[in-house]
Design an enzyme around this catalytic site. Structure first.
Site, PDB file in Angstrom:
ATOM      1  N   GLU A  45       0.843  -1.219   0.000  1.00 51.04           N
ATOM      2  CA  GLU A  45       0.000   0.000   0.000  1.00 51.04           C
ATOM      3  C   GLU A  45       0.871   1.259   0.000  1.00 51.04           C
ATOM      4  O   GLU A  45       0.495   2.271  -0.574  1.00 51.04           O
ATOM      5  CB  GLU A  45      -0.947   0.008   1.208  1.00 51.04           C
ATOM      6  CG  GLU A  45      -2.104  -0.992   1.127  1.00 51.04           C
ATOM      7  CD  GLU A  45      -3.252  -0.557   0.207  1.00 51.04           C
ATOM      8  OE1 GLU A  45      -3.210   0.573  -0.336  1.00 51.04           O
ATOM      9  OE2 GLU A  45      -4.188  -1.363   0.018  1.00 51.04           O
ATOM     10  N   LYS A  71      -2.960  10.396   1.710  1.00 52.70           N
ATOM     11  CA  LYS A  71      -4.342   9.952   1.901  1.00 52.70           C
ATOM     12  C   LYS A  71      -5.205  11.086   2.442  1.00 52.70           C
ATOM     13  O   LYS A  71      -6.356  11.261   2.019  1.00 52.70           O
ATOM     14  CB  LYS A  71      -4.391   8.740   2.831  1.00 52.70           C
ATOM     15  CG  LYS A  71      -5.823   8.267   3.052  1.00 52.70           C
ATOM     16  CD  LYS A  71      -6.004   6.792   3.155  1.00 52.70           C
ATOM     17  CE  LYS A  71      -7.496   6.481   3.183  1.00 52.70           C
ATOM     18  NZ  LYS A  71      -7.797   5.165   3.726  1.00 52.70           N
ATOM     19  N   ARG A  78     -11.784  10.004  -4.425  1.00 54.22           N
ATOM     20  CA  ARG A  78     -11.204   9.018  -3.518  1.00 54.22           C
ATOM     21  C   ARG A  78     -10.948   7.690  -4.222  1.00 54.22           C
ATOM     22  O   ARG A  78     -10.185   6.856  -3.746  1.00 54.22           O
ATOM     23  CB  ARG A  78     -12.167   8.822  -2.338  1.00 54.22           C
ATOM     24  CG  ARG A  78     -11.567   8.125  -1.146  1.00 54.22           C
ATOM     25  CD  ARG A  78     -12.409   8.412   0.089  1.00 54.22           C
ATOM     26  NE  ARG A  78     -11.983   7.640   1.228  1.00 54.22           N
ATOM     27  CZ  ARG A  78     -12.346   7.906   2.489  1.00 54.22           C
ATOM     28  NH1 ARG A  78     -13.139   8.927   2.731  1.00 54.22           N
ATOM     29  NH2 ARG A  78     -11.936   7.167   3.481  1.00 54.22           N
ATOM     30  N   HIS A 113      -8.505  -7.020  -5.510  1.00 57.71           N
ATOM     31  CA  HIS A 113      -9.655  -7.577  -4.785  1.00 57.71           C
ATOM     32  C   HIS A 113     -10.117  -8.900  -5.395  1.00 57.71           C
ATOM     33  O   HIS A 113     -10.512  -9.815  -4.676  1.00 57.71           O
ATOM     34  CB  HIS A 113     -10.822  -6.580  -4.775  1.00 57.71           C
ATOM     35  CG  HIS A 113     -10.713  -5.554  -3.688  1.00 57.71           C
ATOM     36  ND1 HIS A 113     -11.232  -4.284  -3.819  1.00 57.71           N
ATOM     37  CD2 HIS A 113     -10.157  -5.602  -2.452  1.00 57.71           C
ATOM     38  CE1 HIS A 113     -10.988  -3.595  -2.703  1.00 57.71           C
ATOM     39  NE2 HIS A 113     -10.339  -4.369  -1.864  1.00 57.71           N
ATOM     40  N   HIS A 123      -3.777  -8.867   2.067  1.00 62.45           N
ATOM     41  CA  HIS A 123      -4.341  -7.800   1.235  1.00 62.45           C
ATOM     42  C   HIS A 123      -3.240  -7.148   0.392  1.00 62.45           C
ATOM     43  O   HIS A 123      -3.400  -6.945  -0.815  1.00 62.45           O
ATOM     44  CB  HIS A 123      -5.024  -6.759   2.126  1.00 62.45           C
ATOM     45  CG  HIS A 123      -5.585  -5.592   1.380  1.00 62.45           C
ATOM     46  ND1 HIS A 123      -6.680  -5.704   0.551  1.00 62.45           N
ATOM     47  CD2 HIS A 123      -5.198  -4.287   1.319  1.00 62.45           C
ATOM     48  CE1 HIS A 123      -6.945  -4.514   0.012  1.00 62.45           C
ATOM     49  NE2 HIS A 123      -6.066  -3.644   0.467  1.00 62.45           N
TER      50      HIS A 123
END
Lengths: 365, 365
Positions: B188, B230, B244, B255, B267
């Protein structure tokens, strides 16, 4: 050390319209179809409102280009639970609802609260339209965005402020309402008049016959006036920071009676007893004139509210009124009338006075 | 017919600070005590974070004048359920929590989501402070106010936007994090760089050793930069109206892979595969230069992300990526990079290209 500011200061507009009309149900599908283009409508109702109002809605839905799914739950407060909430969420999921769709709450206060909370949480929030079908929900719970379900023994402990997109009120739905439910709603109507509108109080004094026979003009005026009063209060205090507390007139004692009665009395009946007691407290403190007290007594008498003696222990009611606040110094907060249409907030009422007034009120002395 | 307007247009300020610091846990009690005067703190944690971080908090709570109650849940995604939510609500009720109190989410993404949702619903909303303890939650889920629990087979389907009062991040908590979880968070981190910050991407290229050995200066800079990126995105689009969506880079495919793997992959691992595939799609469409694609490939290689071939059927991944959107015309929306630090949104990517890229990516060709 690093510090990052997330700036979330902004203008939001959650404004909405309340429409009050005799016969609005006949064109409900059309009202809804204009609200969300292309979205589907999950109609949350109970078995009673399903039978009474859903067939007409479905008959007209296709013509209005509205796609409806009916999600019904058993009537009664027991459905305001996390279990029923979970069931509704599962049904929305099975139906593949998305944020483009919306929820219609078609029923009384329980349906409005349950459907509103479900809509507020599903996928982090679907729009909800409130179509209240009882007098109590039309004049009170459908306006203001407070939605919730109950925890065991803890009413409304799980909920949100989730403002509706619109409130659609057809006063003709009251024709199917049991008389006791009608009177329960009238207690909240009287409360609105006492806290905020002397002219409206006069109208209630003179319009008793018209209201009790559901004269449409009188009922539309009554519901619309209550909604306007509540809207004004909610506008000043959407999230209960303070001013909204004025709506609690009659409820400090009323809720205690409701608890003590184990919900054998309706909410409005309890609030009526609460208003009688709290007005007497205000009068004894020299806040509320004798003549205004007498008018409120006569008005409640006239609508047949809080007439019977209640076999309850004042001491227990005081304990219940204290509730969780007992830890915060033992004071009970009251909203007390200072005139018809005006109130003040007091948390210094002597408990001896509360006890004395309760004894007299419960005995109907 | 009467129409009443409820005017709820107003300025709201849900702004808050994120503090990123090595050793912040040592003064957590003090940071919290200043936040809510007189309020109690419900510490929601899992058994792991309870053992690691709660004793130090409790040791210092009394001196800081902070009253804590510890509400722990089993670790793992299974605790992000309505059943555990209900259990926490019951515990808050038993402890007589009121709106004067607040909730601390002390743990990874599951704890943050569960505690945030519980806080958002209990009595229509208690404040929540997020203290994320995994890299993934520090750089992503703790910022932005998205909280939720899962329905069976439907991740994050029940939730709210409930902004925290504060986010308190101690990067030293990462020392106890399993390496696989660290790498998951780094995926991420890389995503944030690709979508928004070329300079930060360069830092990640050069700072690999420092980051993987948890050099504190490097980690603070990394977490703070991601939070700032973010925060900037959330400020423009608190409720996911559009902008967003850029945070979804790597997630359309990611996903689908996560679903197909039955959550056997983390994830971040799935997002890393997703970024590889989506960057190749962007390159094939002529949007993303070959040199930038190569830099992203090398960076993911360097951090050991998405290295192994995956035995998955591209057709099934395409089906999963379509998800519920299949009914809305069969298009899949992608966030695609146009340079390191920039993206565009596309929903016209030919499925043949997606299939071809997936085949190559899954085979690590």
């Amino acid at each position: 050390m690093r510090r990052i500011r997330v700036s979330l200061r902004k203008e939001v507009d959650a404004s909405y319209d309340i429409v009050v009309e005799a016969g609005l149900m006949d064109r409900l599908a059309k009202e809804l179809s204009g609200l969300v283009s292309g979205g589907r409508c999950a109609v949350v109702c109970d078995f009673t409102t399903r039978e009474l109002f859903v067939p007409a809605l479905l008959d007209r839905a296709e013509d209005a280009g509205l796609s409806c799914d009916v999600l019904d739950v058993p009537p009664g407060e027991a459905s305001k639970s996390l279990a029923v909430f979970e069931g509704l969420l599962g049904r929305l999921r099975d139906l593949r609802y998305t944020r483009k769709d919306f929820v219609l709450a078609l029923g009384g206060g329980m349906v409005g609260d349950l459907a509103g909370f479900t809509a507020g949480c599903y996928m982090r929030g679907l729009p909800v339209v409130q179509a209240p079908t009882t007098l109590l929900s039309q004049v009170d719970s459908s306006v203001g965005g407070k939605v919730a379900v109950n925890l065991p023994g803890a009413k409304n402990y799980v909920g949100l402020f989730h403002q509706p997109k619109k409130v659609l009120i057809d006063v003709r739905t009251l024709q199917s309402l049991p008389r006791r439910e009608l009177l329960s709603g009238l207690a909240e109507v009287i409360k609105h008049a006492v806290i905020a509108d002397a002219g409206f109080f006069e109208f209630l004094e003179q319009g008793r016959e018209a209201l009790l026979t559901l004269d449409e003009e009188a009922v539309v005026r009554t519901v619309a006036t209550c909604c306007a009063i509540k809207a004004g209060i909610v506008e000043r205090d959407e999230r209960e920071a303070g001013p909204r507390m004025v709506l609690n007139y009659g409820h400090t004692i009323g809720h205690a009676i409701e608890d003590a009665a184990g919900y054998a009395l309706t909410h409005g009946e309890c609030v009526a007893y609460g208003m009688r007691a709290e007005a007497r407290i205000a009068n004894a403190l020299g806040l509320f004139p004798e003549s205004d007290l007498a008018r409120q007594e006569r008005l409640l008498d006239g609508y047949g509210l809080a007439l019977d003696p209640l076999d309850m222990d004042p001491e227990r009611l005081i304990d219940l009124a204290h509730g969780d606040k007992k830890n915060a110094g033992g004071r009970i907060t009251f909203i007390l009338p200072t005139a018809i249409g005006q109130t003040t907030r007091r948390d210094d009422v002597p408990l001896d006075l509360v006890r004395e007034v309760l004894e007299a009120t419960l005995a109907r002395a």
